[in-house]
Design an enzyme around this catalytic site. Sequence first.
Site, mmCIF file in Angstrom:
data_model
loop_
_atom_site.group_PDB
_atom_site.id
_atom_site.type_symbol
_atom_site.label_atom_id
_atom_site.label_comp_id
_atom_site.label_asym_id
_atom_site.label_seq_id
_atom_site.Cartn_x
_atom_site.Cartn_y
_atom_site.Cartn_z
ATOM 1 N N ARG A 67 -47.455 3.366 3.749
ATOM 2 C CA ARG A 67 -46.089 3.114 3.294
ATOM 3 C C ARG A 67 -45.412 4.452 3.005
ATOM 4 N NH1 ARG A 67 -46.751 -1.214 5.256
ATOM 5 N NH2 ARG A 67 -46.685 -3.234 4.214
ATOM 6 N N HIS A 120 -42.962 2.365 12.657
ATOM 7 C CA HIS A 120 -43.773 1.354 11.949
ATOM 8 C C HIS A 120 -44.473 0.425 12.958
ATOM 9 C CE1 HIS A 120 -44.171 -0.812 7.829
ATOM 10 N NE2 HIS A 120 -45.168 -1.154 8.613
HETATM 11 C C1 GLV Z 1 -47.556 -3.654 8.011
HETATM 12 O O1 GLV Z 1 -46.987 -2.714 7.572
HETATM 13 C C2 GLV Z 1 -48.409 -4.519 7.231
HETATM 14 O O2 GLV Z 1 -48.313 -4.517 5.999
HETATM 15 O O3 GLV Z 1 -49.202 -5.254 7.840
#
Ligand code: GLV
Length: 311
Positions: free
Chosen positions: A226, A274
């Site tokens: 994150r 991401h």
């Molecule tokens: C992606 O970021 C997840 O939390 O699976």
Amino acid sequence: MAGAIAYISRDTDGVHWKKVLEAGLGPVDFRTLDNLGDKERIEVVLAWKPPAGLIASFPNVKLIVSLGMGVDHLLADDRLPTGVPIVRIMDDGLVGQMSEYAIYWALRHHREIDKYAASQRARQWKPEDFVDTIHRRIGVMGLGSIGQDTAGKFAALGFPTAGWSRTAKSLPGIETFHGTDGLARFLARTDILIDVLPLTRDTRGLLDAKAFAALPKGAYFINMARGGHVVDEALLAALDSGQISGAALDVFNVEPLPQDHPYWTHPKVQVTPHIAGATNPRTASPGVIENIKRMRAGQPLLHTVDPKTGY
Ligand code: GLV
């Protein structure tokens, strides 16, 4: 028909989820953000970054399923109903993708591929100095299912591998550190730092100027957890001073990464949107179906989340 299942995400339209859920559960009263219908009938919520307060408006919800392995996107909703169990997907496919992401960037750094790409552009035949695998120390922050898989694969490749977690853990072939006391020692022995921690009160901003300074000079950083763990100004300063030699960043404090953010053009930063681990309905659905069945049968749930610890 059993209660409705609401798919709450702006990332995809949910048709794949509808298909796999119906394959496992039979016909499903499937709702989406644009078609929530009568909220009283919603029994299960599958959510990724739900709008704050939305889930609280479903009076009969009995199960909240996080569509990500991380649940910070749910716990950020301060009106999330308390007392409704939260489970997260547990997906071997996603875990494997995450490890691949880390291995790709770590090997690219370890084998100086960026330097060779530059040499190729200059038509230069120029072997670079080489660091032996046994001298390139990998450090994985976060030793849940993803961290354990990642650390185990690096150890199998022959890299001296360590892991750091909040509470003490012991893993075969991995040197482990824990807690605030163990953090500085863990960082001091880490040449390639890989972040897979959950985002919690305790981990927000953990990677600050002090943490980057605790790494050996020239360490490489991979963030596939994150963005909220990182103090961006501190990382940029560490990159500019050479304290950190490069970073592969898949996650950011603000997503999508704002157009004017310095990471986009920083010569030592690789940005990906991401994608390190994507939730695939095909591989993630068996666990979700099992939990829906268990909830309906009043049986204990799997992969439950403790809102207090945040994972
Ligand atoms: C992606 O970021 C997840 O939390 O699976």
